[in-house]
Write a protein that holds these residues in place. Structure first.
Motif, mmCIF file in Angstrom:
data_model
loop_
_atom_site.group_PDB
_atom_site.id
_atom_site.type_symbol
_atom_site.label_atom_id
_atom_site.label_comp_id
_atom_site.label_asym_id
_atom_site.label_seq_id
_atom_site.Cartn_x
_atom_site.Cartn_y
_atom_site.Cartn_z
ATOM 1 N N HIS B 76 -46.785 -30.109 -38.250
ATOM 2 C CA HIS B 76 -47.034 -30.197 -36.809
ATOM 3 C C HIS B 76 -45.751 -30.602 -36.093
ATOM 4 C CE1 HIS B 76 -50.709 -31.127 -39.084
ATOM 5 N NE2 HIS B 76 -51.198 -30.176 -38.319
ATOM 6 N N ALA B 79 -45.368 -29.502 -32.234
ATOM 7 C CA ALA B 79 -46.291 -30.190 -31.307
ATOM 8 C C ALA B 79 -45.877 -31.656 -31.145
ATOM 9 C CB ALA B 79 -47.717 -30.085 -31.811
ATOM 10 N N SER B 83 -44.552 -33.453 -27.695
ATOM 11 C CA SER B 83 -45.174 -34.606 -27.031
ATOM 12 C C SER B 83 -44.118 -35.681 -26.759
ATOM 13 C CB SER B 83 -46.325 -35.165 -27.866
ATOM 14 O OG SER B 83 -45.830 -35.784 -29.017
ATOM 15 N N ALA B 110 -45.348 -23.410 -29.439
ATOM 16 C CA ALA B 110 -46.504 -24.247 -29.802
ATOM 17 C C ALA B 110 -47.647 -23.365 -30.318
ATOM 18 C CB ALA B 110 -46.959 -25.068 -28.604
ATOM 19 N N ARG B 114 -49.460 -22.948 -34.058
ATOM 20 C CA ARG B 114 -50.919 -23.018 -34.226
ATOM 21 C C ARG B 114 -51.412 -21.847 -35.084
ATOM 22 N NH1 ARG B 114 -53.889 -25.697 -30.820
ATOM 23 N NH2 ARG B 114 -52.281 -25.489 -29.246
ATOM 24 N N ARG B 238 -55.132 -28.557 -23.541
ATOM 25 C CA ARG B 238 -54.604 -27.408 -22.812
ATOM 26 C C ARG B 238 -55.546 -27.006 -21.690
ATOM 27 N NH1 ARG B 238 -54.178 -23.142 -27.390
ATOM 28 N NH2 ARG B 238 -56.236 -24.013 -27.765
ATOM 29 N N ALA B 327 -49.483 -33.312 -26.442
ATOM 30 C CA ALA B 327 -49.524 -31.868 -26.746
ATOM 31 C C ALA B 327 -50.693 -31.615 -27.680
ATOM 32 C CB ALA B 327 -48.217 -31.447 -27.404
ATOM 33 N N GLU B 328 -51.266 -30.440 -27.561
ATOM 34 C CA GLU B 328 -52.398 -30.078 -28.424
ATOM 35 C C GLU B 328 -51.855 -29.339 -29.649
ATOM 36 O OE1 GLU B 328 -55.629 -30.838 -27.639
ATOM 37 O OE2 GLU B 328 -56.603 -29.756 -29.276
ATOM 38 N N SER B 329 -51.947 -29.980 -30.797
ATOM 39 C CA SER B 329 -51.490 -29.315 -32.024
ATOM 40 C C SER B 329 -52.633 -28.469 -32.580
ATOM 41 C CB SER B 329 -51.059 -30.360 -33.055
ATOM 42 O OG SER B 329 -52.196 -30.993 -33.582
ATOM 43 N N SER B 330 -52.395 -27.832 -33.719
ATOM 44 C CA SER B 330 -53.454 -26.990 -34.282
ATOM 45 C C SER B 330 -54.667 -27.808 -34.697
ATOM 46 C CB SER B 330 -52.914 -26.212 -35.476
ATOM 47 O OG SER B 330 -52.373 -27.103 -36.413
#
Lengths: 261, 390
Positions: B76, B79, B83, B110, B114, B238, B327-330
């Protein structure tokens, strides 16, 4: 389920020819090298360092520009064992290039390391058949594990070369350690090592296992090779962060085929 | 929960770890089982705690701090560094000054990360249900994405791309288009495998009803990311708290309600398609904005250096100032909180990964499941022990 068999066959052989040929993919990187003929310190022909941008930028203290003046130490300007592939030195050198430099540092794609294990005397083939590898995570970020797992995919397909991951240390020939040696995992590492029959090899995979990588400090560090249980072991260091699957495979094949320098 | 609460006559305990089968991260599982059924699970983490806060405080500059944050959890990396960069830009008041094209590029990478992580996880899930051919096909396609990333970005794990105020790699529009074309082609091949996989009953049957969690349990443990989405919770930064230019993409949340391994599998499949659309959108936007090279947008460095110096002068008076980014990671949200800038680095950095909550949820969700399904259950969450231990 029959259609999967059909699909598998239809997909065909996707494996590389390595090690018969060095057919690396586009963009494969195995090291960072300095072209001393382009380095400002060399071209100015003076013993006083004019430019230290790359050395200052390096977060792993892998660059020693004092070695650039002596032909005997030229190959040791970038310490391969400490390089983490961040590319900050390349950026710094390219910035200097705008002010009269020539971009002396760049990525390279050969597999030429000095990987002779300590206490290893002659070129000899120790293992007659397949090579069994036991993996231990001693504090890694997960990227090294992902690269080792990648060796099982159809592209590298290490099984075709007689290299297998084993769940038990009792059947292992090689112990593949990844990550900084944390206090709790160091103890576990020696437990696992005790259970591996001799002859055996230890491969310290990635910068973290060698000197702690970017985590290098008091609590997270690499293994101390001067510890008494390791003094008579065949320890091989495999640098970079994370090491490429080709590099890992190369080391395992050298152990298997007895081609260590 | 301790085993004593659940233990009955005939039940036995056994431990698995910290060194486990194959190539896996170090963590210890303590099972309470009567043979077939798993009654309770205790998880002991912390074997690979690297004290990232102390190490970060000893770094020399922000670039080194970014490199370390990327390596807390390598899968990750983008991501997490995003952040951190967003929190630093928030601290210096740079957030509104970042060029839209840089924001779009960050979204592009990003989503690329993912897609790669999800495809890799699909391979693991297929392997856990013992269907080897699709597992190998997924793994091959994930490998192609890693090679693509190394070709254009010099890193297989998107490390060393983010920097404060921009991105480090100089890419042209043609490079971006090439990456998009290759990702599209790979995702289309993956979709073909997924389609056939959905017809494989032995695969789907094993995923359905395995590791089921209900909405109430998911809420109680503050489930995050894929685990939350599979249980019917719309939790996606997101969409809920748009950052970069996600607000303009009109994303629809990918939500399933069964909370089992199959739902988590479906969320991943849904997100692969969603991410591909975002990457396409990013490429269109870059063309529309007249983007040609990344290097054109790095001119903020001078301004950033001035801001750093000004912060350094006011360090003694501005210790209460802080920055926050996410931040939106996977696998879910990554939050970063920073404080105490000393002119070169931030002395206090706190990063929160989604795995802390999800591990507790996982331990609870495995109760009264079959031992045989444990591997499926674990891979469907796609944990990173490194991010948990830090």
């Amino acid at each position: 389920m029959a259609f999967w068999t059909y699909d598998g066959l239809k997909f065909g052989i996707k494996s590389v020819k390595f090690p018969k040929e060095n057919d690396f993919y586009d963009g494969f990187i195995s090291s960072i090298k300095i072209d001393e003929q382009k380095c400002l310190n060399r071209t100015k022909k003076t013993m006083n360092l004019k430019c230290r941008e790359c050395q200052l930028a390096c977060p792993a203290d892998a660059i020693n520009l004092n070695n650039i003046f002596d032909s005997k130490t030229l190959g040791k300007v970038i310490n391969v064992n400490r390089c983490i592939f961040c590319g900050l030195c390349i950026d710094a050198c390219n910035e200097v290039a705008g002010f009269g430099g020539m971009g002396a540092i760049n990525y390279a794609s050969d597999l030429n390391f000095d990987i002779r294990p300590q206490n290893y005397e002659v070129k000899k083939k120790i293992f007659k058949k397949s090579l069994f590898v036991k993996h231990i995570d001693t504090g890694s970020c997960g990227a090294c594990e992902s690269e080792i797992n990648a060796l099982n995919n159809p592209y590298y397909n290490m099984h075709r070369l007689g290299v297998f991951i084993t769940p038990s240390p009792r059947f292992a020939d090689v112990l593949l350690a990844t990550g900084t040696f944390t206090e709790r995992m160091t103890e576990v590492f020696f437990n696992v090592l005790d259970n591996i029959p001799k002859p055996r090899f230890i491969v310290l995979t990635g910068s973290c296992a060698i000197f702690g990588g970017v985590f290098e400090n008091g609590t997270a560090k690499g293994i101390d090779l001067n510890l008494s249980p390791l003094l008579n072991e065949n320890v091989i260091v495999l640098p970079h962060c994370p090491p490429n699957p080709f590099e890992i495979l190369n080391i395992l094949l050298l152990i298997k085929n007895g081609g260590l320098k | 929960m301790p085993h004593s609460k659940y233990k009955f006559l005939g039940d036995y305990e056994f431990i698995w770890g910290p060194v486990r089968k194959g190539v896996s991260e170090s963590i210890l599982f303590n099972f309470l089982s009567s043979g077939e059924e798993l009654h309770n699970l205790e998880i002991t983490a912390g074997y690979k705690k690297r004290n990232y806060e102390n190490v970060l405080a000893g770094k020399r500059n922000l670039n080194e701090q970014i490199l370390l944050i990327e390596r807390i959890s390598g899968l990750h990396a983008f991501a997490a560094s995003l952040s951190f960069c967003l929190s630093v830009e928030d601290f210096f008041g740079l957030a509104d000054k970042i060029h839209n094209n840089i924001k779009i590029l960050r979204m592009f990478f990003a989503e690329f990360e993912r897609i790669r992580n999800h495809i890799e996880n699909l391979s693991e899930i297929a392997e856990s249900t013992y269907i080897v051919v699709p597992s190998a096909l997924y793994a091959y396609h994930a490998e192609m994405l890693k090679q693509l990333s190394q070709k254009y970005l010099n890193s297989r794990y998107l490390m060393g791309i983010n920097e404060i105020g921009g991105v480090r790699k100089n890419l042209s529009l043609e490079d971006i288009e090439n990456i998009l074309d290759s990702v599209k082609s790979t995702v289309n091949k993956v979709k073909a495998v997924i389609k056939k996989n959905m017809e494989t009953k032995s695969h789907i049957d094993r995923l359905k009803t395995t590791g089921k969690i209900d909405l109430k349990t998911a809420k109680r443990f503050r489930a995050n990311g894929v685990a939350a989405k599979s249980a019917g919770i719309s939790l996606d930064l997101r969409i809920n708290r748009p950052y970069l230019l996600y607000g303009e993409t009109n994303l629809e949340p990918v939500i399933f309600e069964d909370g089992d391994a199959f739902s988590r599998y479906m969320v991943r499949i849904g997100e692969i398609g969603q991410s591909l659309n975002i990457i396409g959108y990013c490429c269109d936007m870059l063309k529309r904005n007249g983007f040609s090279y990344t290097a054109d947008y790095l001119s903020r460095q001078g301004e950033f250096e001035e801001l750093k110096e000004s912060e350094n002068r006011n360090f003694k008076y501005g210790r209460l100032k802080h920055g926050f980014g996410y931040a939106e990671s996977s696998e879910g949200a990554i939050f970063c909180y920073i404080k105490d800038f000393d002119g070169n680095i931030f002395k206090k950095i706190n990063i929160k990964y989604p795995f802390e909550n999800n591990y507790k949820l996982f331990a609870d969700g495995t109760k009264n499941t079959m031992m045989m399904d444990f591997n499926i259950n674990e891979t469907s969450y796609n944990f990173s022990v490194a991010a948990l231990d830090k």
